[in-house]
Design a protein around this motif. Structure first.
Motif, PDB file in Angstrom:
ATOM      1  N   ALA A 230       0.710   3.789  -5.787  1.00 63.10           N
ATOM      2  CA  ALA A 230       0.864   4.533  -4.537  1.00 63.10           C
ATOM      3  C   ALA A 230       1.993   3.968  -3.691  1.00 63.10           C
ATOM      4  O   ALA A 230       2.811   4.707  -3.128  1.00 63.10           O
ATOM      5  CB  ALA A 230      -0.452   4.513  -3.758  1.00 63.10           C
ATOM      6  N   SER A 231       2.063   2.644  -3.603  1.00 64.96           N
ATOM      7  CA  SER A 231       3.123   2.006  -2.816  1.00 64.96           C
ATOM      8  C   SER A 231       4.494   2.286  -3.409  1.00 64.96           C
ATOM      9  O   SER A 231       5.456   2.551  -2.673  1.00 64.96           O
ATOM     10  CB  SER A 231       2.879   0.495  -2.748  1.00 64.96           C
ATOM     11  N   ALA A 232       4.598   2.255  -4.737  1.00 61.40           N
ATOM     12  CA  ALA A 232       5.885   2.496  -5.388  1.00 61.40           C
ATOM     13  C   ALA A 232       6.371   3.920  -5.136  1.00 61.40           C
ATOM     14  O   ALA A 232       7.572   4.149  -4.905  1.00 61.40           O
ATOM     15  CB  ALA A 232       5.765   2.231  -6.891  1.00 61.40           C
ATOM     16  N   ILE A 233       5.453   4.895  -5.186  1.00 68.00           N
ATOM     17  CA  ILE A 233       5.826   6.288  -4.918  1.00 68.00           C
ATOM     18  C   ILE A 233       6.283   6.443  -3.472  1.00 68.00           C
ATOM     19  O   ILE A 233       7.324   7.060  -3.190  1.00 68.00           O
ATOM     20  CB  ILE A 233       4.644   7.227  -5.215  1.00 68.00           C
ATOM     21  N   ALA A 234       5.507   5.876  -2.546  1.00 68.88           N
ATOM     22  CA  ALA A 234       5.844   6.004  -1.127  1.00 68.88           C
ATOM     23  C   ALA A 234       7.202   5.389  -0.815  1.00 68.88           C
ATOM     24  O   ALA A 234       8.006   5.968  -0.070  1.00 68.88           O
ATOM     25  CB  ALA A 234       4.748   5.352  -0.276  1.00 68.88           C
ATOM     26  N   ARG A 235       7.474   4.232  -1.381  1.00 69.29           N
ATOM     27  CA  ARG A 235       8.755   3.560  -1.111  1.00 69.29           C
ATOM     28  C   ARG A 235       9.926   4.319  -1.729  1.00 69.29           C
ATOM     29  O   ARG A 235      11.031   4.330  -1.172  1.00 69.29           O
ATOM     30  CB  ARG A 235       8.706   2.123  -1.635  1.00 69.29           C
ATOM     31  N   MET A 236       9.692   4.962  -2.854  1.00 71.21           N
ATOM     32  CA  MET A 236      10.751   5.766  -3.467  1.00 71.21           C
ATOM     33  C   MET A 236      11.066   6.991  -2.612  1.00 71.21           C
ATOM     34  O   MET A 236      12.236   7.336  -2.380  1.00 71.21           O
ATOM     35  CB  MET A 236      10.334   6.190  -4.875  1.00 71.21           C
ATOM     36  N   ILE A 237      10.021   7.665  -2.129  1.00 66.82           N
ATOM     37  CA  ILE A 237      10.226   8.822  -1.250  1.00 66.82           C
ATOM     38  C   ILE A 237      10.984   8.394   0.006  1.00 66.82           C
ATOM     39  O   ILE A 237      11.932   9.057   0.446  1.00 66.82           O
ATOM     40  CB  ILE A 237       8.875   9.469  -0.885  1.00 66.82           C
ATOM     41  N   ASP A 238      10.561   7.279   0.583  1.00 66.31           N
ATOM     42  CA  ASP A 238      11.220   6.776   1.790  1.00 66.31           C
ATOM     43  C   ASP A 238      12.687   6.434   1.523  1.00 66.31           C
ATOM     44  O   ASP A 238      13.564   6.771   2.333  1.00 66.31           O
ATOM     45  CB  ASP A 238      10.472   5.545   2.297  1.00 66.31           C
ATOM     46  N   GLN A 239      12.951   5.785   0.392  1.00 62.26           N
ATOM     47  CA  GLN A 239      14.330   5.387   0.076  1.00 62.26           C
ATOM     48  C   GLN A 239      15.230   6.596  -0.119  1.00 62.26           C
ATOM     49  O   GLN A 239      16.367   6.624   0.355  1.00 62.26           O
ATOM     50  CB  GLN A 239      14.340   4.520  -1.192  1.00 62.26           C
ATOM     51  N   MET A 240      14.724   7.609  -0.811  1.00 64.89           N
ATOM     52  CA  MET A 240      15.521   8.820  -1.012  1.00 64.89           C
ATOM     53  C   MET A 240      15.760   9.544   0.308  1.00 64.89           C
ATOM     54  O   MET A 240      16.840  10.095   0.540  1.00 64.89           O
ATOM     55  CB  MET A 240      14.816   9.755  -1.994  1.00 64.89           C
ATOM     56  N   GLY A 241      14.766   9.532   1.186  1.00 66.05           N
ATOM     57  CA  GLY A 241      14.904  10.229   2.444  1.00 66.05           C
ATOM     58  C   GLY A 241      15.914   9.611   3.381  1.00 66.05           C
ATOM     59  O   GLY A 241      16.539  10.315   4.188  1.00 66.05           O
ATOM     60  N   ARG A 242      16.113   8.287   3.304  1.00 63.42           N
ATOM     61  CA  ARG A 242      17.022   7.616   4.229  1.00 63.42           C
ATOM     62  C   ARG A 242      18.275   7.060   3.554  1.00 63.42           C
ATOM     63  O   ARG A 242      19.037   6.317   4.180  1.00 63.42           O
ATOM     64  CB  ARG A 242      16.288   6.488   4.944  1.00 63.42           C
TER      65      ARG A 242
END
Length: 455
Positions: free
Chosen positions: A264-276
């Motif tokens: 879950a953490s890996a998915i969330a951090r990937m989404i965040d990284q792509m968004g910013r």
């Protein structure tokens, strides 16, 4: 560039020797703060405090074959583990566990370094000679379940095929720098139309019919795969080059082990990284865009989708099992999921549809690659010159507004309201007629006439 051959700290200088770890690590951080790339080559040996400081902070890490690499001395490991640890302290073991990018013979090192430096120091930028109007290509409508089967065809071109036929000078990087090198995720540097880009791609493997007759598990992304892709995005920001993401996965790999590794953490951090990400970003769905794995890789400035690809929050079979307790009704669920390219363009989920050859991408893969290359070059030429802060702001605004009440939603709501009005009016009329004739109510279907009146 650092060439490392060290057995660790010298004890003769005492505590001053230990302090060099902080000094060199801070120096590397200062380089990164200036946007300077840092490359390391690990030779034999590369151990101890040197590996535990600046050597492991490199953007790209080479290693020589058979090099002794590891933090703790072999003697200490033998004492702690009760066995020899020779194989675990090699360049090959570190590559398998995602700690180095590639193993290179010393005779070939100069050529590989020159290739990397050429890719991360781009001299050219893709531009369009003329601004052609966007033409919406006529897409052949198909049933949703037929699209699912097309997207999952085993002979449909995978990400590596498109990397080889669309891009040039591809240099693959490996590892998440934590524990693994997920083979379902490919990252690397390449050129598109002469411009350097960072590729992050989801690569489906060949389905093992013995393990899973449905083939749904092939290409699922592990936590290490999401971390590996996130590392590629961070490198693109460091090197100031665009990101091109290729999406083709049924979704994240599920399981207790995956949960414990921080899925879950890996998915969330990937989404965040792509968004910013402060870099131009483009994603292309080439086959099966499954749930969180597709979203995490597809949160980009421009989202493209091949004609026969799908984008879905859940596999139709699992949806049918969950909602209807009958996997055989997957075709009905597929229709309700609105997963086709036409559905996604209608709801503004994707920005454009890339046409496929008449026989499909599986029937003419080279032609499919040509069409995809043309679309990617056009999109890249349009966004590559835009200010990165502007791109980030527009990207975040676009995804935050997905599904909001707007003109498209207002029209759909108006159609639904009219349909309910027609049904209600017909029911009232039938009820009145039944009271006048004192007979069984008769439903009068004059919905077409009433819709005309509502218009």
């Amino acid at each position: 560039m650092a060439m490392v051959t060290s057995g660790g700290a010298r004890i003769q200088e005492g505590i001053l020797s230990l302090m060099q770890m902080a000094k060199t690590t801070l120096a590397v951080r200062a380089l990164r703060g200036k946007g300077q790339a840092f490359i390391v080559c690990l030779s034999n040996p590369s151990t101890g405090q040197v590996l535990g400081s600046f050597a492991s902070m490199a953007d790209i890490i080479f290693a020589e074959p058979g090099s002794h690499i590891g933090f703790a001395p072999l003697g200490d490991l033998r004492e702690l583990e009760g066995k020899r640890a020779d194989k675990e302290h090699t360049a090959e073991a570190y590559l398998e566990r995602g700690h180095v990018d590639t193993i290179v013979e010393r005779d070939h090192l100069k050529h590989e370094l020159a290739s990397i430096l050429d890719l991360i120091s781009p001299e050219f930028r893709l531009t369009s000679s003329r601004r052609a109007p966007t033409e919406r290509v006529a897409i052949r409508p198909r049933e949703a379940w037929d699209m699912v089967k097309l997207a999952r065809r085993p002979d449909r071109p995978r990400a590596r095929f498109y990397i080889e036929n669309v891009f040039a000078n591809f240099f693959e990087l490996h590892g998440d720098r934590v524990y693994s090198d997920d083979q379902s995720v490919i990252i690397g540097l390449a050129r598109l139309g002469g411009q350097s880009v960072m590729i992050i791609a989801q690569q489906k493997s060949v389905a093992d019919q013995k393990d899973d007759p449905s083939g749904l598990r092939m290409g699922e992304i592990t936590p290490g795969g999401f971390r590996k892709a996130r590392r590629g995005v961070i490198l693109a920001e460091t090197f100031k080059i665009p990101v091109i993401s290729i999406v083709d996965s049924p979704g994240p790999r599920l399981g207790i082990d995956m949960e414990q590794r921080g899925l879950a953490s890996a998915i969330a951090r990937m989404i965040d990284q792509m968004g910013r990400a402060k870099a131009p970003t483009i994603s292309i769905l080439i086959g099966e865009g499954g749930s969180e794995a597709a979203l995490a890789f597809g949160l980009t400035d421009r989202v493209l989708m091949l004609e026969n690809a799908i984008y879905t929050p859940i596999a139709p079979e699992r949806g049918a099992q969950s909602e209807m307790s009958d996997p055989a009704k997957a075709s009905d669920v597929a229709r309700a999921l609105k997963l086709t390219s036409l559905d996604c363009i209608e709801m503004d989920i994707v920005d454009d549809i890339v046409p496929e050859p008449e026989s499909g991408a599986h029937g003419a893969p080279i032609e499919a690659a040509r069409l995809l290359k043309r679309s990617l070059m056009r999109e890249l030429s349009e966004i590559t010159n835009k200010n990165t802060n502007t791109l980030v702001r527009r990207r975040q605004k676009k995804f935050r507004k997905v599904g909001e009440y707007g003109n498209r939603f207002r029209s759909a709501l108006r159609r639904e309201t009219r349909a309910w009005q027609v049904g209600l009016a017909a029911g009232v009329r039938a009820f009145r007629q039944s009271g006048e004739t004192d007979s069984a109510p008769e439903f009068v279907d004059d919905s077409d006439e009433m819709l005309d009146d509502l218009e």
